[in-house]
Write a protein that holds these residues in place. Structure first.
Motif, short mmCIF file in Angstrom:
data_model
loop_
_atom_site.label_atom_id
_atom_site.label_comp_id
_atom_site.label_asym_id
_atom_site.label_seq_id
_atom_site.Cartn_x
_atom_site.Cartn_y
_atom_site.Cartn_z
N SER A 107 0.87 -1.17 0.00
CA SER A 107 0.00 0.00 0.00
C SER A 107 0.90 1.23 0.00
O SER A 107 2.12 1.10 0.09
N LEU A 108 0.29 2.39 -0.10
CA LEU A 108 1.04 3.65 -0.01
C LEU A 108 0.96 4.12 1.43
O LEU A 108 0.07 4.88 1.81
N LEU A 109 1.87 3.63 2.25
CA LEU A 109 1.87 3.99 3.67
C LEU A 109 1.98 5.51 3.83
O LEU A 109 2.60 6.17 3.00
N PRO A 110 1.32 6.07 4.87
CA PRO A 110 0.75 5.40 6.04
C PRO A 110 -0.68 4.92 5.89
O PRO A 110 -1.29 4.46 6.86
N ARG A 111 -1.26 4.98 4.70
CA ARG A 111 -2.62 4.50 4.51
C ARG A 111 -2.61 3.00 4.23
O ARG A 111 -1.70 2.47 3.64
N PHE A 112 -3.65 2.33 4.74
CA PHE A 112 -3.85 0.90 4.54
C PHE A 112 -2.73 0.07 5.14
O PHE A 112 -2.20 -0.85 4.53
N THR A 113 -2.36 0.44 6.36
CA THR A 113 -1.53 -0.41 7.20
C THR A 113 -2.33 -1.68 7.53
O THR A 113 -3.55 -1.65 7.59
N GLY A 114 -1.63 -2.78 7.73
CA GLY A 114 -2.31 -3.98 8.20
C GLY A 114 -2.55 -4.99 7.10
O GLY A 114 -1.69 -5.22 6.25
N PHE A 115 -3.73 -5.56 7.08
CA PHE A 115 -4.01 -6.76 6.29
C PHE A 115 -4.81 -6.45 5.02
O PHE A 115 -5.58 -5.51 4.97
N SER A 116 -4.60 -7.28 3.99
CA SER A 116 -5.34 -7.20 2.72
C SER A 116 -5.46 -5.77 2.22
O SER A 116 -6.56 -5.29 1.91
N PRO A 117 -4.34 -5.04 2.11
CA PRO A 117 -4.43 -3.61 1.81
C PRO A 117 -5.03 -3.29 0.46
O PRO A 117 -5.72 -2.27 0.31
N VAL A 118 -4.78 -4.12 -0.55
CA VAL A 118 -5.34 -3.81 -1.88
C VAL A 118 -6.86 -3.96 -1.85
O VAL A 118 -7.60 -3.11 -2.37
N ILE A 119 -7.35 -5.01 -1.23
CA ILE A 119 -8.80 -5.21 -1.13
C ILE A 119 -9.45 -4.06 -0.36
O ILE A 119 -10.44 -3.47 -0.81
N TRP A 120 -8.89 -3.73 0.78
CA TRP A 120 -9.48 -2.65 1.58
C TRP A 120 -9.39 -1.31 0.85
O TRP A 120 -10.30 -0.47 0.96
N SER A 121 -8.31 -1.08 0.11
CA SER A 121 -8.20 0.19 -0.60
C SER A 121 -9.29 0.31 -1.66
O SER A 121 -9.87 1.39 -1.85
N MET A 122 -9.60 -0.78 -2.36
CA MET A 122 -10.68 -0.76 -3.34
C MET A 122 -12.02 -0.53 -2.67
O MET A 122 -12.83 0.29 -3.12
N ILE A 123 -12.28 -1.26 -1.61
CA ILE A 123 -13.56 -1.13 -0.92
C ILE A 123 -13.76 0.30 -0.42
O ILE A 123 -14.87 0.85 -0.48
N SER A 124 -12.70 0.92 0.05
CA SER A 124 -12.80 2.25 0.65
C SER A 124 -12.99 3.36 -0.38
O SER A 124 -13.31 4.49 -0.03
N GLY A 125 -12.74 3.05 -1.66
CA GLY A 125 -12.86 4.08 -2.68
C GLY A 125 -11.58 4.83 -2.97
O GLY A 125 -11.61 5.88 -3.63
#
Length: 314
Positions: A107-125
């Motif tokens: 991910s592009l830290l500091p955003r989407f630290t933690g798990f499954s960052p690509v999936i969460w980044s898509m879900i979040s918009g």
């Protein structure tokens, strides 16, 4: 430089490939044993097999032990490189080499630290994802950043495509970072932790559709849970139904979220969104669905007419 690598699955495999093809010496590889856990059987290229086929010593471990730390000391690394190592590394280990530990996080830290960052980044918009090379410290993915590269998230992209794109960034990001460290030109940038977002590990519950979400969010949700990931799902007439292809409707539809409504083009409209009773929302058009027997259906074959509801429980 002399490198010890900690890594697992395809991320670790791609990292080791890049190291083997570089001028750096891989003194030891540490990886996890193969797993049948659902998410760990996806992107499952074997780090162990690649290391052994190249004559590199391998240690299998679930987490660091005193014996493993001693084994790393004996390897005398200049640096540790980590990618997709699944358990915490203590300071005694990550600070052991002269150059510490370089961690790669997708991910592009500091955003989407933690798990499954690509999936969460898509879900979040989010409009982009990427790969970060940073110095490991005591917390998860919070260390100073050295190299970042971004990948845009397009309007029809799936998580599967984006994960592949971020994996493809590994050689360039890794070798750029190692070259800067080796030459003494590295400039480390502290993360602004006020901007940090930290996402939890995904479970089956996290793939359940909430029909009160706006249709554009549900469209991303379906694309974020593309094969081979566990798909977005809902329930109809007591059975689970996975949604494998959908889009935002052209028309505006009102009523109750989850209502199986009307044909639009080659799909079936499901009423969606907050305050759907006000008639101000687009719906989600289902195009392809999959039942629990793993049979995939055209949505209009599965839903020959409107009526009834999709729900969040059987």
């Amino acid at each position: 430089m002399r490198v010890v690598m900690f890594g697992y699955q395809t991320w670790g495999h791609k990292t080791l490939e890049a190291l083997i093809g570089s001028d750096h010496e891989v003194a030891l590889v540490v990886t996890h044993p193969a797993s049948e856990q659902r998410y760990e059987s996806i992107w499952a290229d074997s780090v162990e097999d690649l290391a052994r086929s190249n004559g590199i010593d391998v240690e299998l471990a679930q987490r660091p032990t005193p014996e493993l730390i001693e084994r790393v000391k004996l390897a005398e690394p200049d640096i540790i490189v980590a990618n997709n190592w699944r358990t915490w590394l203590p300071r005694e280990l990550f600070d052991l080499p002269p150059h510490g530990t370089l961690n790669l996080h997708d991910s592009l830290l500091p955003r989407f630290t933690g798990f499954s960052p690509v999936i969460w980044s898509m879900i979040s918009g989010a409009t982009e994802t990427g790969l970060t090379a940073h110095r490991m410290d005591d917390d998860l993915d919070t260390g100073d950043v050295l190299v970042q590269k971004a990948v845009p998230i397009g309007p029809t992209d799936t998580a599967t495509e984006l994960v592949g794109a971020t994996i493809d960034l590994i050689p360039d990001v890794l070798l750029d970072a190692l070259a800067q460290i080796e030459s003494g030109t590295a400039t480390w940038t502290p993360q602004n932790l006020e901007e940090r977002t930290f996402f939890h590990k995904r479970s089956e519950r996290d793939s359940l559709i909430d029909w009160t979400w706006p249709a554009k969010d549900l469209d991303r949700f379906v694309r974020a849970l593309s094969d081979p990931y566990p798909n977005a799902y809902t329930f109809v007439r007591g059975q689970r139904l996975r949604i494998t292809k959908a889009r935002v409707s052209r028309g505006i539809y009102g009523g109750t979220p989850g209502r199986i409504f009307i044909k639009e083009g080659d799909g079936m409209v499901i009423v969606a969104g907050p305050n759907a009773h006000r008639g101000q929302n687009h719906g989600l058009v289902l195009e392809r669905v999959r039942t629990d027997d793993d049979v995939e259906h055209n949505a209009l074959d599965f839903f020959p007419h409107g009526g009834g509801y999709l729900t969040d429980e059987a």
